[in-house]
Design an enzyme around this catalytic site. Structure first.
Site, PDB file in Angstrom:
ATOM      1  N   HIS A 138     142.799  18.432 -28.394  1.00  0.00           N
ATOM      2  CA  HIS A 138     141.862  18.647 -27.851  1.00  0.00           C
ATOM      3  C   HIS A 138     142.548  20.694 -26.561  1.00  0.00           C
ATOM      4  O   HIS A 138     142.732  21.881 -27.607  1.00  0.00           O
ATOM      5  CB  HIS A 138     141.275  18.695 -26.514  1.00  0.00           C
ATOM      6  N   GLU A 139     143.113  19.793 -26.300  1.00  0.00           N
ATOM      7  CA  GLU A 139     143.999  21.316 -25.195  1.00  0.00           C
ATOM      8  C   GLU A 139     145.845  22.205 -26.356  1.00  0.00           C
ATOM      9  O   GLU A 139     145.309  22.915 -26.687  1.00  0.00           O
ATOM     10  CB  GLU A 139     145.254  20.772 -23.780  1.00  0.00           C
ATOM     11  N   GLU A 144     136.170  26.937 -27.702  1.00  0.00           N
ATOM     12  CA  GLU A 144     136.400  25.463 -27.859  1.00  0.00           C
ATOM     13  C   GLU A 144     135.669  24.897 -29.762  1.00  0.00           C
ATOM     14  O   GLU A 144     136.262  23.277 -29.540  1.00  0.00           O
ATOM     15  CB  GLU A 144     135.048  24.615 -26.995  1.00  0.00           C
TER      16      GLU A 144
END
Lengths: 502, 502
Positions: free
Chosen positions: B266-267, B296
């Protein structure tokens, strides 16, 4: 003119606090650049440091600052002692900085920031040629600054004054000439004796355990890990990022004991100084060591006077053996004590013994004088380094990584800094005499690990003042003396006469 | 008035570059505060961040900035596209910021900086009472800002606009109401089916190996470790410190597989976005993601669309088994794929499955609307959280650490941010449709680990533009569509119909 000090002083303090915040950010940007920053961060990092340094610099020479200094400086009788010193120090910085065009200063910061990264790679690759053009630019700009600042006798004086107020080539030449004579005389006697074996220091010392033992000793000294941390870098350093955040670094060699151990204690000595400054001085430019020489006196005191003393290892050698049973289990305390104090002319300053250390400094001091006086050029440094090492220490570097590339200082433009190390040794010996006067059982306290009591003395007599007192004032107040190399010479003669049966 | 653009534009760019340097320093001060800073550094750190943020803020609303905007803004026909967008964005920031007194802004930054540290401890100790007064102050100050900024329909609109230009309560209420209905309908069908077993994810996963495998996958995605690094923090995040320095963090649980693995991906998705911005935009405020929703979309796309796909693990499951032979040696690919995609209403947002995730967001969205509209007070949050979780997800937190204290956002004053996560899911599904249109063998490429080709599509269509294009423009250009939750609903229905045999 009627000045409302009740309003003006808080405004002045708030202005200084803002500058302190900039310096705090710069210190972190620099710490991170040497510990954790990914490789491609360097360009952006250099620019950020240059911008912030430029801004702090502008604040130190702004019209606003000039107004503060004019208004407060004309009514000094109404100022409390801290504000008085703040005005005096700010005026000193103002006068120096006003002579440098801000864009030149900013360019210098950007240049040295990049040069430090170039130096790290050049040192690793033993490649002076890559670093040389950076060093040439740094020397050129430094000479320009010297011309801007002006000087009375020697152009190098004004550089010395940055790190040690009032220090001059004339004072140093005299101090160093005596120290050199006595050092060479002692060294000759030592060299006539059988070598002390140091092979035990080159056995395997697990870096993880070195780290753990360094942390243990730092805690014993009173270093507060809630207000600091220990990391690994190529070249050890200490940095005060904020009052509650004073960090140190060291370097672990799996097959060399001294570097990390005495490096950690050395940097820990610096950090104790910064951690011990009175909270009254937080947010001001007085919340730092009063000079590089006094700063070095603290690191060298802990590294050598304490860390390389017999009594220290009477207390901690058993602990050390339990960390490294395979490498030290068969080594007696006396053998270990001899090994860590062995005198042998060598190539790397930070690994030099106590006797030859100052000779390394004097070599750099002479070169710096030459570079700044323009009687020596950068391209001739590697050759001169080789020759000087041979003449002064009787050893010759195999390459530039062991020679002219070994220290970070020049890449950071820190000309005039090196003498601080020798001054630190001189001051440390003078402070030690005063401690022995005040605490007659000094050595006994070391032997029983009562290091916090020694730190207490240093805190009371040196640390708490930060830069509120000047170096000579600190020295006078703590010892009753002016600067003098004789206590250092006596200390060295006494310690090494015992070790070498002279 | 005759404006000399040839001089003015470089001056404007140089002014913006200086602001970018401040933001770079602030990003490092914040990163370090959450990774390496010793405990007692917090007070000094908060002050340094406040000072630098205050200065960057002042620059964004200065007379100098006003002059730049007036002069450049009145001759927009002469501006290149980048300068035009810079003027537009700077004007937008100017107009917003001008309405906030600088000392209020600086106080808010200092408050949120301290509150984040307080939150970390409060969360650890499950102690909402300690954090509550900070949160109350943050909400009060945010409401003041909302009044200063003004709004047309709902006071929360102006907060949304900070993170997603043009987003409003009215648009979100409609998007979310449809999404909620379809989600609940899908969830009901899933809940009627047998639970998927997930115990295998709670076996022992050595944190060191989790780290090594995360690094491996990040490299496969194209994350450049020469321009970034991976550290561990309580709450994972990504931060762009400089163009060559985009860092991510994750958190390793020895007995929970998903957190670090999907947290890292995700990061990493966020970081790829920042690492992929055109170098033409370096040193400007356009060198960042165009909105939090688009940001996002990148992290959620990598985490879920790629990282939780069957094809991804067809490629990498063998590698994963070799890292954890004892925990996964007896687990088939299909069992593993089911486990990491199991749908089960749960307490912690960042560990929620793809189906229930948006329900967590809607719960926070409703609370934020209430806090800002002053129809809900901070003291009632824990109780309301418990009730809402029960009503919306059918589960009840045992304590506040599992409830209202779980997220960092409110301690940072980031009201209006949470909806970005759901917008990210919505955008990600729309982008995925476009990728499947442009690369018909998309899934086959994943299966063969050709992730760099997928990154290439994202770079071409999204990353390179930074903030040069607005969110709706990026979406339109890449997909031909406006925002729409239907592709997300279709994606979820299709994926989970397969997994749960609906």
């Amino acid at each position: 003119m009627c000045v409302n000090h009740e309003e003006l002083i808080p405004q002045f303090r708030s202005y200084l606090k803002k500058m302190a915040d900039y310096h705090s950010a710069i210190a972190l940007l620099e710490w991170d650049a040497r510990t954790h920053m990914p490789k491609n961060g360097i360009v952006g990092r250099s620019q950020a440091i240059a911008t912030l340094s430029g801004e702090a610099f502008r604040m130190s020479v702004s019209e606003q600052m000039e107004q503060f200094l004019d208004q407060l400086g004309s009514h000094t009788e109404q100022l409390d002692p801290i504000t008085l010193r703040l005005v005096e120090e700010s005026q000193r910085t103002f006068d120096r900085s006003k002579k440098i065009p801000p864009d030149r200063y900013e360019a210098f910061v950007a240049l040295t920031s990049e040069a430090q990264s170039v130096w790290e790679v050049a040192r690793e690759n033993n490649d002076f040629a890559t670093f040389a053009p950076f060093l040439e630019s740094i020397v050129d700009m430094t000479r320009e600054f010297v011309d801007d600042w002006g000087y009375e006798n020697h152009p190098y004086d004004t550089l010395l004054d940055q790190y040690e107020v009032g220090m001059t080539v004339s004072i140093l030449d005299e101090l160093f000439s005596g120290l050199r004579k006595d050092t060479v005389s002692l060294l000759n006697k030592i060299e006539a004796k059988p070598h002390i074996h140091t092979e035990i220091l080159e056995r395997f010392y697990d870096p993880e355990k070195q780290k753990a033992f360094s942390e243990f000793i730092l805690r014993e000294m009173g270093y507060d890990f809630q207000s600091g941390r220990l990391d690994e870098t190529a070249h050890p350093f200490a940095t005060g990022i904020a009052p509650g955040d004073v960090r140190i670094t060291t370097h672990y060699y799996p097959h060399f004991f001294n570097a990390a151990m005495f490096g950690s204690i050395h940097e820990g000595g610096h950090a104790l100084y910064e951690q011990g400054i009175s909270s009254d001085l937080i947010g001001t430019p007085l919340h730092m060591g009063t000079s590089m020489g006094i700063h070095e006196s603290q690191s060298r005191f802990w590294e050598n006077t304490i860390g390389r003393s017999y009594e220290f290892w009477q207390c901690y050698y058993g602990d050390l053996q339990s960390y490294f049973p395979e490498s030290l289990g068969d080594v007696t305390l006396d053998e270990f004590y001899s090994a860590i104090n062995a005198v042998r002319p060598s190539l790397i300053r930070i690994e030099a013994d106590e006797v030859t250390y100052n000779l390394h400094i004097m070599l750099r001091y002479e070169m710096e004088k030459g570079l700044i006086a323009n009687t020596l050029s950068v391209k001739d440094l590697p050759e001169l380094w080789h020759e000087s090492m041979k003449t002064n220490l009787g050893v010759t570097p195999r390459n530039d990584a062991e020679g002219v590339l070994q220290d970070v200082h020049w890449s950071g433009g820190m000309f005039g800094y090196f003498p601080s190390y020798a001054l630190g040794n001189i001051y440390a010996a003078q402070f030690t005499q005063a401690i022995e006067r005040d605490l007659p059982d000094f050595k006994d306290r070391i032997k029983h690990g009562r290091l916090l009591e020694i730190r207490e003395w240093l805190g009371q007599n040196i640390h708490q003042y930060g830069s509120l007192l000047k170096p000579a004032e600190i020295l006078k107040q703590a010892t009753g003396e002016t600067i003098d190399a004789k206590p250092l010479v006596s200390y060295l003669q006494q310690k090494f006469s015992g070790l070498y049966h002279l």
